[in-house]
Design a protein around this motif. Sequence first.
Motif, PDB file in Angstrom:
ATOM      1  N   ASP A 609     -23.926 -42.279 -22.279  1.00  0.00           N
ATOM      2  CA  ASP A 609     -25.231 -41.776 -21.806  1.00  0.00           C
ATOM      3  C   ASP A 609     -26.045 -42.681 -20.817  1.00  0.00           C
ATOM      4  OD1 ASP A 609     -27.839 -40.594 -21.857  1.00  0.00           O
ATOM      5  OD2 ASP A 609     -28.034 -40.340 -23.972  1.00  0.00           O
ATOM      6  N   LYS A 610     -26.877 -42.166 -19.865  1.00  0.00           N
ATOM      7  CA  LYS A 610     -27.270 -42.996 -18.827  1.00  0.00           C
ATOM      8  C   LYS A 610     -28.645 -43.648 -19.557  1.00  0.00           C
ATOM      9  CE  LYS A 610     -26.194 -40.428 -14.662  1.00  0.00           C
ATOM     10  NZ  LYS A 610     -26.479 -39.647 -13.454  1.00  0.00           N
ATOM     11  N   GLN A 611     -29.207 -42.883 -20.554  1.00  0.00           N
ATOM     12  CA  GLN A 611     -30.378 -43.541 -21.202  1.00  0.00           C
ATOM     13  C   GLN A 611     -30.314 -44.406 -22.474  1.00  0.00           C
ATOM     14  OE1 GLN A 611     -32.988 -42.065 -19.916  1.00  0.00           O
ATOM     15  NE2 GLN A 611     -31.755 -40.696 -18.687  1.00  0.00           N
ATOM     16  N   ALA A 612     -28.931 -44.631 -22.630  1.00  0.00           N
ATOM     17  CA  ALA A 612     -28.480 -45.482 -23.468  1.00  0.00           C
ATOM     18  C   ALA A 612     -28.954 -46.684 -23.564  1.00  0.00           C
ATOM     19  CB  ALA A 612     -26.951 -45.491 -23.973  1.00  0.00           C
ATOM     20  N   PRO A 613     -28.797 -47.722 -22.297  1.00  0.00           N
ATOM     21  CA  PRO A 613     -29.141 -49.265 -22.254  1.00  0.00           C
ATOM     22  C   PRO A 613     -30.695 -49.132 -22.342  1.00  0.00           C
ATOM     23  CG  PRO A 613     -27.375 -48.567 -20.745  1.00  0.00           C
ATOM     24  CD  PRO A 613     -28.057 -47.243 -21.195  1.00  0.00           C
ATOM     25  N   GLN A 614     -31.426 -48.542 -21.904  1.00  0.00           N
ATOM     26  CA  GLN A 614     -32.831 -48.575 -21.911  1.00  0.00           C
ATOM     27  C   GLN A 614     -33.382 -48.331 -23.334  1.00  0.00           C
ATOM     28  OE1 GLN A 614     -34.969 -49.535 -19.600  1.00  0.00           O
ATOM     29  NE2 GLN A 614     -36.651 -49.439 -21.052  1.00  0.00           N
ATOM     30  N   GLN A 615     -32.530 -47.374 -24.167  1.00  0.00           N
ATOM     31  CA  GLN A 615     -32.964 -47.065 -25.631  1.00  0.00           C
ATOM     32  C   GLN A 615     -32.673 -48.138 -26.382  1.00  0.00           C
ATOM     33  OE1 GLN A 615     -30.912 -43.738 -26.468  1.00  0.00           O
ATOM     34  NE2 GLN A 615     -32.114 -42.242 -25.143  1.00  0.00           N
ATOM     35  N   ILE A 616     -31.337 -49.010 -26.198  1.00  0.00           N
ATOM     36  CA  ILE A 616     -31.173 -50.033 -26.787  1.00  0.00           C
ATOM     37  C   ILE A 616     -32.092 -51.139 -26.560  1.00  0.00           C
ATOM     38  CG2 ILE A 616     -29.424 -51.761 -26.808  1.00  0.00           C
ATOM     39  CD1 ILE A 616     -27.305 -49.946 -26.191  1.00  0.00           C
ATOM     40  N   PHE A 617     -32.526 -51.503 -25.458  1.00  0.00           N
ATOM     41  CA  PHE A 617     -33.522 -52.508 -25.057  1.00  0.00           C
ATOM     42  C   PHE A 617     -34.829 -52.358 -25.952  1.00  0.00           C
ATOM     43  CE2 PHE A 617     -36.909 -54.077 -22.215  1.00  0.00           C
ATOM     44  CZ  PHE A 617     -36.659 -55.393 -22.353  1.00  0.00           C
ATOM     45  N   GLU A 618     -35.233 -50.943 -25.708  1.00  0.00           N
ATOM     46  CA  GLU A 618     -36.668 -50.664 -26.443  1.00  0.00           C
ATOM     47  C   GLU A 618     -36.566 -50.633 -27.840  1.00  0.00           C
ATOM     48  OE1 GLU A 618     -37.404 -46.725 -25.033  1.00  0.00           O
ATOM     49  OE2 GLU A 618     -38.047 -47.241 -22.933  1.00  0.00           O
ATOM     50  N   GLN A 619     -35.640 -50.512 -28.731  1.00  0.00           N
ATOM     51  CA  GLN A 619     -35.409 -50.771 -29.909  1.00  0.00           C
ATOM     52  C   GLN A 619     -35.306 -52.186 -30.146  1.00  0.00           C
ATOM     53  OE1 GLN A 619     -32.731 -48.381 -32.797  1.00  0.00           O
ATOM     54  NE2 GLN A 619     -32.213 -47.084 -30.984  1.00  0.00           N
ATOM     55  N   THR A 620     -34.793 -53.031 -29.675  1.00  0.00           N
ATOM     56  CA  THR A 620     -34.770 -54.691 -29.583  1.00  0.00           C
ATOM     57  C   THR A 620     -36.342 -54.954 -29.620  1.00  0.00           C
ATOM     58  OG1 THR A 620     -34.179 -55.165 -27.443  1.00  0.00           O
ATOM     59  CG2 THR A 620     -32.376 -54.905 -29.280  1.00  0.00           C
ATOM     60  N   GLN A 621     -36.874 -54.485 -28.564  1.00  0.00           N
ATOM     61  CA  GLN A 621     -38.237 -54.967 -28.358  1.00  0.00           C
ATOM     62  C   GLN A 621     -39.098 -54.441 -29.572  1.00  0.00           C
ATOM     63  OE1 GLN A 621     -37.770 -57.153 -25.784  1.00  0.00           O
ATOM     64  NE2 GLN A 621     -39.661 -56.403 -24.745  1.00  0.00           N
ATOM     65  N   VAL A 661     -22.979 -51.802 -18.540  1.00  0.00           N
ATOM     66  CA  VAL A 661     -22.766 -53.260 -18.506  1.00  0.00           C
ATOM     67  C   VAL A 661     -23.916 -53.810 -17.699  1.00  0.00           C
ATOM     68  CG1 VAL A 661     -21.312 -55.180 -18.026  1.00  0.00           C
ATOM     69  CG2 VAL A 661     -20.504 -53.236 -19.396  1.00  0.00           C
ATOM     70  N   THR A 662     -23.972 -53.167 -16.432  1.00  0.00           N
ATOM     71  CA  THR A 662     -24.840 -53.854 -15.174  1.00  0.00           C
ATOM     72  C   THR A 662     -26.254 -53.650 -15.757  1.00  0.00           C
ATOM     73  OG1 THR A 662     -23.238 -53.332 -13.701  1.00  0.00           O
ATOM     74  CG2 THR A 662     -25.477 -53.597 -13.044  1.00  0.00           C
ATOM     75  N   GLU A 663     -26.535 -52.649 -16.430  1.00  0.00           N
ATOM     76  CA  GLU A 663     -28.012 -52.188 -16.829  1.00  0.00           C
ATOM     77  C   GLU A 663     -28.533 -53.125 -18.037  1.00  0.00           C
ATOM     78  OE1 GLU A 663     -31.082 -48.673 -17.847  1.00  0.00           O
ATOM     79  OE2 GLU A 663     -29.096 -48.375 -17.458  1.00  0.00           O
ATOM     80  N   LEU A 664     -27.477 -53.328 -18.926  1.00  0.00           N
ATOM     81  CA  LEU A 664     -27.818 -54.136 -20.129  1.00  0.00           C
ATOM     82  C   LEU A 664     -28.117 -55.779 -19.773  1.00  0.00           C
ATOM     83  CD1 LEU A 664     -25.220 -52.844 -22.858  1.00  0.00           C
ATOM     84  CD2 LEU A 664     -27.873 -52.663 -22.896  1.00  0.00           C
ATOM     85  N   TYR A 666     -29.183 -56.510 -16.700  1.00  0.00           N
ATOM     86  CA  TYR A 666     -30.509 -56.112 -15.978  1.00  0.00           C
ATOM     87  C   TYR A 666     -31.700 -56.454 -16.976  1.00  0.00           C
ATOM     88  CZ  TYR A 666     -34.383 -53.831 -13.975  1.00  0.00           C
ATOM     89  OH  TYR A 666     -35.590 -53.304 -13.492  1.00  0.00           O
ATOM     90  N   LEU A 667     -31.637 -55.599 -18.331  1.00  0.00           N
ATOM     91  CA  LEU A 667     -32.605 -55.741 -19.345  1.00  0.00           C
ATOM     92  C   LEU A 667     -32.661 -57.090 -19.996  1.00  0.00           C
ATOM     93  CD1 LEU A 667     -31.804 -52.018 -20.276  1.00  0.00           C
ATOM     94  CD2 LEU A 667     -33.892 -52.887 -19.037  1.00  0.00           C
ATOM     95  N   PHE A 668     -31.426 -57.619 -20.471  1.00  0.00           N
ATOM     96  CA  PHE A 668     -31.671 -58.776 -21.333  1.00  0.00           C
ATOM     97  C   PHE A 668     -31.390 -60.064 -20.749  1.00  0.00           C
ATOM     98  CE2 PHE A 668     -30.372 -55.500 -24.351  1.00  0.00           C
ATOM     99  CZ  PHE A 668     -31.423 -55.423 -25.156  1.00  0.00           C
ATOM    100  N   VAL A 669     -30.881 -60.211 -19.659  1.00  0.00           N
ATOM    101  CA  VAL A 669     -30.685 -61.370 -19.124  1.00  0.00           C
ATOM    102  C   VAL A 669     -32.015 -62.224 -18.630  1.00  0.00           C
ATOM    103  CG1 VAL A 669     -29.496 -62.862 -16.845  1.00  0.00           C
ATOM    104  CG2 VAL A 669     -27.922 -61.317 -18.669  1.00  0.00           C
ATOM    105  N   PRO A 670     -32.859 -61.347 -17.926  1.00  0.00           N
ATOM    106  CA  PRO A 670     -34.102 -62.400 -17.357  1.00  0.00           C
ATOM    107  C   PRO A 670     -34.770 -63.147 -18.548  1.00  0.00           C
ATOM    108  CG  PRO A 670     -33.843 -59.977 -16.312  1.00  0.00           C
ATOM    109  CD  PRO A 670     -32.710 -60.098 -17.598  1.00  0.00           C
ATOM    110  N   GLY A 671     -34.730 -62.563 -19.594  1.00  0.00           N
ATOM    111  CA  GLY A 671     -35.213 -63.112 -21.014  1.00  0.00           C
ATOM    112  C   GLY A 671     -34.640 -64.347 -21.435  1.00  0.00           C
ATOM    113  N   MET A 672     -33.381 -64.403 -21.229  1.00  0.00           N
ATOM    114  CA  MET A 672     -32.746 -65.634 -21.365  1.00  0.00           C
ATOM    115  C   MET A 672     -32.985 -66.745 -20.403  1.00  0.00           C
ATOM    116  SD  MET A 672     -28.706 -64.001 -22.259  1.00  0.00           S
ATOM    117  CE  MET A 672     -28.506 -62.787 -23.339  1.00  0.00           C
TER     118      MET A 672
END
Length: 846
Positions: A609-621, A661-664, A666-672
Motif C-alpha cells: 500500500d502506497k500509504q503504508a510508509p507514511q502511516q508507519i512514520f506517523e504512528q512512531t511520531q 524502502v526508499t520512502e522509509l 526518506y522518512l526516518f534517515v534524516p532524523g538519524m
Amino acid sequence: MFAQITALLPQIKAAAQEIESERQLPTALVARLKKAGAFRLLIPKEFGGLEASFEDYLPLIQSLAKADASTAWCVNQAAVIGTTSLWLPAEQIKAIWADPETSVANGPPFAGKIKPSKLGYTLNGHWGFSSGCQHATWMMGAARYSEGGWRIAYFKPEQVHFIDNWQTAGLCGTGSFEFTCNNIELPACQVADAGQPATYDNEMTRIPSALLFGCSFAAVATGVAQGALDDVLEIAQGKLPRYASLQLRDDPDVQRFIGKAQARWRSAQAYLTMTVADAFAEVRREGHITHANRAALRMCSTHVIRECAEVLDLAYKVAGSTGTGIVLCLVRPVCYFRQLRNGTHDMNVRADLDQTEFVSSADFTWQPSPLAGVERVLLDRVGDEVAVATSLVRYAPGASFDPHKHALGEEFVVLEGVFSDEHADYPAGSYIRNPPGTGHTPHSDPGCVIFVKLRQFDDADLTPVVTQLPMQTSAPASAQHELYRYKDEAVSYVEVPAGQRFAFAASYYVRELLIISGELDWQQEETRRLGPWSWIRMAPGQPLRINATALITGASAGLGAEFARQLAQQGYNLVLVARRLEKLNELAEGLQGEHPNLTVNCIAADLNDKQAPQQIFEQTQSLGIEIDFLINNAGAAGPDLFTDKPWQPHADFLQLMMLSVTELCYLFVPGMAERGFGRVINVSSVAARIARAGDCHYGPSKTYLVALSEGLGLALKAKGVHVSALCPGFTHTDFHDVAGMSEMKAAMPEFLWYSAETVVVAAQADIEAIVGALDARQQVELTATLLQLCDKRVVGSSALNSEERRAFTTHGLNPERPNSDGNQSRQGVPVIIDAEVPEYRDRKTP
C-alpha cells in the motif's frame, strides 16, 4: 618407575580448584607425592632417589601439568633444584635425602650475600618465587661470595622469613613466596662452590640447572596447553553459541582454530623432545654439553613456552566467551605464560575481558607508582610493574620516568598538561602510538595526565603514530574520526553534541571508551552519569547505547523475526511491522517475557500500500519514538512479468520492494543524521548481481536496493549513519515455502544454505565495519559465479562429484567439515555490502 605418581593424577585433577583457592597443595596430596618419590625424581638411587632420565622425566611433568599446573610446577621445582645438593659433601647429601619427607625449595636471588665466619658461613639475602616452600624441609639459596664467585647454601625453612605476596592466577597453588634471612650461621658442609665440579658427577650435573629449568618449564607449558585443548574439545562437542545454528564442533572457524592450535602444540612438543634427546645423547657420549647444544636448549625452551602461550590464545578464541568455566580454565594459564616470557609476576585488575567494566572519574583513587611524583589509576591490568595494562597516569610538575623500551608497544593520549620525552613535547589532545621495539625517557615539566595502554600491540604492528585529536568546542552533529586501524584493532575519536543519542552496536571484539570531555549517561543495570576521564570496557557482544530503538519491517517471520530476537537480546527497544498483527503480537509477547525492560510496539501495515510508509512514520511520531536502527526486510518473490496479468500485482510488488524502502529511508534517515547516529540495513539478495532468464522483477529490485544503499552510505557516512545492503544467498526461512518454491529448495544441495541466525549476526557485525580489504563486487562476483555453476550443474541433484567440489571450493565456500552425523557438509557465507565506502570488508561469519 612412575606408577605411584601417575596413579595420583585423578586426585590431582580433582583437587585443582582447591589448590588454586587455598594457594597451596593439600597436605594429604603432598604426603602421597613424597611417598611416591615425586620430589626426588632426579636424585641418584644411592641417595634414595628415583634417578629418572631427563627424557622420561619431562613427559611425567607434562602429565602432571595437564592435571594441575601448580602441582607440576612444585614437583618440577623440587626435583630440579634438588640436584644442586650433589655439589655438597657426600655425607651431607646422604643426610639430606635420608629423610623420606625431604623436599627442597628455592628462589632466584634478589640480593644474596655469603661470607666466611668462625662456624662456617654467614648468609644474608632476599630471594623470590620459592615454589613449594610451604611443604619444603630444606631451602636452597644462591648468594654472591664475599671473596668472589657464587655459593649455594642449604638451610632450614624455620631460619628464614617468608613474604606472602604470591597471587598469580592459575599458579596460586605453588605458594611461590619471597623469603629473607638475616645473618644466619651455616656450617661449611651446607655450602658449596657452584663453579666447581659436583661431588657426585652424573649427566644431570653436567648440564647447567638453568637449562634444566628452562626445558622443564616448557614441559609444564605443554601440559597446560594440552589440558586447555582437551577442555575446548569437550566444550565444542555440546556448545551451541548464542545466535548460532551450528554447534562449536561443526563451525568451520572453530575447526580451523583447533586444528591450528593442535598443530602448534604437537610441533612444540616434538621440538622439545628432540632437542632434549640430542643434548643428553651428547652429554653421555662426550661427557659434557657443547655451546651449540646449550644454545639449542635455551632456544627450544623459549620457543616452546611461547608456542604454548599462542596455543592457549587460540583455545581462548574458540571458547573464551562461551561461559565463565572456560575462562577459569584458559585465561589464567595464558596470563601466566605471557608473564613467564616477560619475567614478571601477577597483579590482576579487571582482567576478565568477558566482563563489561567501567570506572567513573568520580570514584578515582590515585595510587603512587614506584617513581616519585608519578601516580596512577589502574583501569585494567594483568601483571606487575611490567604488565598488559590500561591506566591513567598523573605526573607532578617536574616528575620523570625511567628510560624504558616498549617490548609490546605503548599507546597513549595526553589529557591534560604537556607530556615530554627526548623526541618531542606533546600537549593535551596528542595521540601517540609507540610500536614494539621503541623506547623513550618520559618527563613533564608543567605536569600532565595521560591515558595509556601498554603491551597490547600485535607483534607485527610497527607503525608509529603522532597526531592531534580533532577536538571542537561544539560539534553540530556526531562525527567519528578514525585515528588508526591495524587488522581487527581500530581507534577512533567520536564527538557527540549535547542531548544527542550515542550508541555502538554489539561487537565480537572487546571495545573500550574513554570520555575525554563532557558527560555521558550510561545505562547498565542502572543509569550512571560518567564525567571526563571515565572509562568503559564492553565485553564481546555487549552494545553501548542510550534508549535506542530499531524498526523492522517483515518482522513476523524469517530474517525479520531473527533480527528482532537478536536486537532484543542486545537491549534495543523494537517497533515491529508486518501484515499479520497476530504473529507480531505473539513475537512481542515472547520477547517481552524474556526481556521485561524491553519496549515493543507492533504496527500492522501492508507495504504494498502506497500509504503504508507514511502511516508507519506517523504512528512512531505519535508514540514519541525516534528510530535509530531501520531494517527494511519486507519482501516477496513477485509475479512473472510476462505471464501474470493484470498490471496491478506488478505495481504492488515494485511498491513493496523498492518504493516503500526508499520512502522509509526518506522518512526516518534524516532524523538519524540530525542526531548523529543511525544504522540502516536494506535486505537485498545475491540475486542483485545475477542476471537470470525470466527474473525481471525480483533480481532487478534487489539490485536497486544495493545501489540505493551505496548512495545513502556515501552521503551519510560523515554524519554517523551507516547503511548496508545485506545480500544473502539461500537462507533457511519460510520465504521459499510461501513463494511456492519448496521443490526448488529441496533440490538445492545443503551446503549452499545457511541459517537466519548466521545471516543476522554477520549483518550486525558488518554494518559496524568501515574499512575492508575485499571489494564488494569481487565478493559478489564470486558468489554469482558460484550460483551460475549451480544453475548449470547442481539444480535437481543433491550430489557433487570431485570435480564439482573443487569448482565450489575455488569460489570461496568454506572447506569440507564433518557434521554432527559424521557426514560431510558445507555452508556458504552471506555476502555483506557495506555501502559507506568503496572498499569493503571480507569478514568471517561470527
